[in-house]
Design a protein around this motif. Structure first.
Motif, PDB file in Angstrom:
ATOM      1  N   ARG A 130      -0.461  -1.931  14.262  1.00  0.00           N
ATOM      2  CA  ARG A 130      -1.390  -2.843  14.743  1.00  0.00           C
ATOM      3  C   ARG A 130      -1.325  -4.098  14.050  1.00  0.00           C
ATOM      4  NH1 ARG A 130      -5.969  -2.645  17.860  1.00  0.00           N
ATOM      5  NH2 ARG A 130      -7.555  -4.487  17.369  1.00  0.00           N
ATOM      6  N   TYR A 131      -1.242  -3.835  12.578  1.00  0.00           N
ATOM      7  CA  TYR A 131      -1.340  -5.110  11.614  1.00  0.00           C
ATOM      8  C   TYR A 131       0.181  -5.738  11.294  1.00  0.00           C
ATOM      9  CZ  TYR A 131      -6.173  -3.875  11.311  1.00  0.00           C
ATOM     10  OH  TYR A 131      -7.236  -3.554  11.652  1.00  0.00           O
ATOM     11  N   GLY A 132       1.006  -5.192  11.928  1.00  0.00           N
ATOM     12  CA  GLY A 132       2.139  -5.780  11.669  1.00  0.00           C
ATOM     13  C   GLY A 132       3.123  -5.768  10.403  1.00  0.00           C
ATOM     14  N   VAL A 133       2.859  -4.300   9.812  1.00  0.00           N
ATOM     15  CA  VAL A 133       2.977  -4.217   8.337  1.00  0.00           C
ATOM     16  C   VAL A 133       4.748  -3.437   8.345  1.00  0.00           C
ATOM     17  CG1 VAL A 133       2.809  -3.294   6.117  1.00  0.00           C
ATOM     18  CG2 VAL A 133       0.992  -4.270   7.446  1.00  0.00           C
ATOM     19  N   PRO A 134       5.516  -3.878   7.858  1.00  0.00           N
ATOM     20  CA  PRO A 134       6.969  -3.078   7.689  1.00  0.00           C
ATOM     21  C   PRO A 134       6.616  -1.695   6.922  1.00  0.00           C
ATOM     22  CG  PRO A 134       7.455  -5.433   7.309  1.00  0.00           C
ATOM     23  CD  PRO A 134       6.107  -5.367   7.404  1.00  0.00           C
ATOM     24  N   GLN A 135       6.998  -0.687   7.359  1.00  0.00           N
ATOM     25  CA  GLN A 135       6.524   0.547   6.711  1.00  0.00           C
ATOM     26  C   GLN A 135       7.627   1.673   6.357  1.00  0.00           C
ATOM     27  OE1 GLN A 135       4.606   3.360   9.665  1.00  0.00           O
ATOM     28  NE2 GLN A 135       4.819   1.484  11.164  1.00  0.00           N
ATOM     29  N   LEU A 136       7.632   2.274   5.293  1.00  0.00           N
ATOM     30  CA  LEU A 136       8.734   3.411   4.717  1.00  0.00           C
ATOM     31  C   LEU A 136       7.804   4.502   5.044  1.00  0.00           C
ATOM     32  CD1 LEU A 136      11.149   4.738   3.512  1.00  0.00           C
ATOM     33  CD2 LEU A 136      10.062   4.124   1.492  1.00  0.00           C
ATOM     34  N   VAL A 166       4.232   2.143   2.100  1.00  0.00           N
ATOM     35  CA  VAL A 166       4.965   3.281   2.151  1.00  0.00           C
ATOM     36  C   VAL A 166       3.751   4.285   2.122  1.00  0.00           C
ATOM     37  CG1 VAL A 166       6.255   4.673   0.441  1.00  0.00           C
ATOM     38  CG2 VAL A 166       6.518   2.294   0.248  1.00  0.00           C
ATOM     39  N   HIS A 167       4.263   5.570   3.312  1.00  0.00           N
ATOM     40  CA  HIS A 167       3.316   6.350   3.470  1.00  0.00           C
ATOM     41  C   HIS A 167       3.742   7.696   4.094  1.00  0.00           C
ATOM     42  CE1 HIS A 167       3.116   5.690   8.187  1.00  0.00           C
ATOM     43  NE2 HIS A 167       3.396   4.482   7.604  1.00  0.00           N
ATOM     44  N   HIS A 168       2.757   8.799   4.500  1.00  0.00           N
ATOM     45  CA  HIS A 168       3.308   9.823   4.884  1.00  0.00           C
ATOM     46  C   HIS A 168       3.493  10.094   6.372  1.00  0.00           C
ATOM     47  CE1 HIS A 168      -0.861   9.698   5.418  1.00  0.00           C
ATOM     48  NE2 HIS A 168      -1.051  10.834   5.947  1.00  0.00           N
ATOM     49  N   GLY A 169       3.357   9.295   7.132  1.00  0.00           N
ATOM     50  CA  GLY A 169       3.525   9.217   8.617  1.00  0.00           C
ATOM     51  C   GLY A 169       2.339   9.687   9.289  1.00  0.00           C
ATOM     52  N   GLY A 170       1.155   9.812   8.632  1.00  0.00           N
ATOM     53  CA  GLY A 170      -0.162  10.289   9.201  1.00  0.00           C
ATOM     54  C   GLY A 170      -0.659   9.634  10.415  1.00  0.00           C
ATOM     55  N   LEU A 183       0.829  -1.293   0.171  1.00  0.00           N
ATOM     56  CA  LEU A 183      -0.019  -0.002  -0.077  1.00  0.00           C
ATOM     57  C   LEU A 183       0.885   1.202   0.146  1.00  0.00           C
ATOM     58  CD1 LEU A 183      -2.707   1.322   0.235  1.00  0.00           C
ATOM     59  CD2 LEU A 183      -2.593   1.405   2.767  1.00  0.00           C
ATOM     60  N   MET A 184       0.623   2.098  -0.753  1.00  0.00           N
ATOM     61  CA  MET A 184       1.391   3.381  -0.765  1.00  0.00           C
ATOM     62  C   MET A 184       0.223   4.599  -0.883  1.00  0.00           C
ATOM     63  SD  MET A 184       3.985   4.990  -3.979  1.00  0.00           S
ATOM     64  CE  MET A 184       5.070   3.629  -3.693  1.00  0.00           C
ATOM     65  N   THR A 185       0.382   5.434   0.006  1.00  0.00           N
ATOM     66  CA  THR A 185      -0.750   6.574   0.167  1.00  0.00           C
ATOM     67  C   THR A 185       0.311   7.835   1.147  1.00  0.00           C
ATOM     68  OG1 THR A 185      -2.581   7.217   1.511  1.00  0.00           O
ATOM     69  CG2 THR A 185      -1.140   5.608   2.594  1.00  0.00           C
ATOM     70  N   PHE A 186      -0.185   8.842   0.477  1.00  0.00           N
ATOM     71  CA  PHE A 186       0.655  10.087   0.761  1.00  0.00           C
ATOM     72  C   PHE A 186      -0.395  11.018   1.312  1.00  0.00           C
ATOM     73  CE2 PHE A 186       3.348   8.685  -2.564  1.00  0.00           C
ATOM     74  CZ  PHE A 186       4.402   8.196  -1.746  1.00  0.00           C
ATOM     75  N   THR A 205      -3.076   5.113  -3.357  1.00  0.00           N
ATOM     76  CA  THR A 205      -4.188   5.909  -3.253  1.00  0.00           C
ATOM     77  C   THR A 205      -4.105   7.365  -3.757  1.00  0.00           C
ATOM     78  OG1 THR A 205      -3.759   6.513  -0.978  1.00  0.00           O
ATOM     79  CG2 THR A 205      -4.970   4.540  -1.171  1.00  0.00           C
ATOM     80  N   LEU A 206      -4.817   7.736  -4.720  1.00  0.00           N
ATOM     81  CA  LEU A 206      -4.687   9.463  -5.095  1.00  0.00           C
ATOM     82  C   LEU A 206      -6.023   9.649  -5.347  1.00  0.00           C
ATOM     83  CD1 LEU A 206      -1.459   9.149  -7.490  1.00  0.00           C
ATOM     84  CD2 LEU A 206      -1.776  10.343  -5.325  1.00  0.00           C
TER      85      LEU A 206
END
Length: 333
Positions: A236-242, A223-227, A150-153, A188-189
């Motif tokens: 919560r879902y144990g997903v490695p994140q950037l 990959v996300h914006h840190g929101g 998942l990539m969201t900004f 998501t855009l």
């Protein structure tokens, strides 16, 4: 912090206090920047608890300021936040204390690793996702054909002006760089931003929005914006994140995340296609990152649920009443 606090509180302060004076609550829960809640609690003698949504940058900022203030000459110790809150609380017969800044207690929805300054007044509570009213897309009912990312900004279809953390050209570069990977990339855009892209790889699914609590359990990386919600749901879902972000709480958040070994970070100015590709491959292939993310998930799920915290809050209210009653008795004598 003061200008922002004044902007968000001055306009509602009198209404919030008036409601408290009429309703006489026993407990006031207030958001980390909603100081009107603390003033209202002081006005009616209620217990009050601050509710965090991210790492506690506010308490650290306040303590750093007070330390620096104490080192300044006695005639140069202006404290704008204290002066502002004093003006409001004295209007309703109270006196300033640091509880108005940090709460008598603090509800913290993040695991212990994200509380670098442990305090006995912290009440841990597990992060619980809330998507609001939403529709779960049909494609989420099927298992992913490849590792799902998942990539969201942070853009949302209902936002006013579209605010891009990254311009369309940079997002296009990222898509081109990861287009040959055996992944299912969910990006998501808003529709307007989607139309600015020149091409979309076959491994990419463009959506305007997607409920995080439904998509993340099937994701291998994010990959996300840190929101707040993106970060909390990934934990919560144990997903490695950037994290690609410039938000004010990011430095402390990243310091904690990197200490846990459950994710990576990147400044928006450093983002390009090859850099994101390299980081994404590491998220997908590094077993240590995944194990650490799963460990954090277990820690989150072991934290008290909101209904358990309610019982703790009831006990705090009873203790607050007892102290207030004893104080009233001493004053009467």
């Amino acid at each position: 912090m003061l200008p922002q606090a004044r902007r968000s509180n001055d306009s509602m302060m009198e209404d919030v206090v008036e409601l408290a004076l009429e309703w006489r609550p026993d407990l006031v829960l207030w958001g980390a920047k909603a100081f009107a809640g603390a003033v209202a609690a002081a006005a009616v003698g209620a217990a009050h608890v601050r509710v965090l949504y991210s790492v506690d940058v506010y308490t650290r900022m306040r303590e750093d300021f007070l330390h620096a203030k104490a080192l300044r000459p006695a005639d140069d110790r202006a404290d704008g936040l204290q002066e502002w809150l004093t003006g409001w609380v004295e209007k309703y017969g109270g006196v300033f204390c640091e509880d108005l800044v940090n709460g008598q207690f603090t509800i913290d929805p993040l695991p212990a690793a994200f509380r670098p300054d442990p305090r006995p007044t912290t009440l841990p509570m597990q992060f619980v996702p809330y998507n609001g009213t939403n529709v779960v897309p049909r494609w989420l009912a099927e298992p992913p054909r490849a590792p799902r990312v998942l990539m969201t900004f942070g853009d949302h279809v209902n936002d006013g002006p579209v605010r891009h953390l990254l311009p369309a050209g940079r997002i296009q570069e990222i898509l081109d760089s990861v287009g040959d990977l055996d992944i299912e990339l969910v990006l998501t855009l808003p529709r307007q931003a989607q139309e600015e892209l020149s091409r979309v790889p076959a491994n990419t699914r463009l959506v305007e929005s997607v409920p995080l609590s439904e998509v993340l359990p099937g994701c291998s990386a994010m990959v996300h914006h840190g929101g707040t919600w993106s970060f909390g749901c990934a934990l919560r879902y144990g997903v490695p994140q950037l994290l690609v972000s410039r938000a004010f709480d990011v430095p402390l958040k990243l310091q904690c995340l990197e200490r846990t070994g459950a994710g990576l970070s990147m400044k928006p100015s450093d983002v390009d296609g090859p850099a994101v590709r390299e980081a994404l491959l590491r998220l997908l292939e590094d077993g240590t990152l995944r194990a650490n993310a799963q460990r954090l998930r277990r820690e989150v799920l072991a934290m008290p649920a909101p209904n358990e915290v309610v019982r703790t809050l009831e006990g705090l209210v009873l203790a607050h009443r007892a102290v207030a009653h004893r104080g009233a008795g001493v004053a009467a004598r």
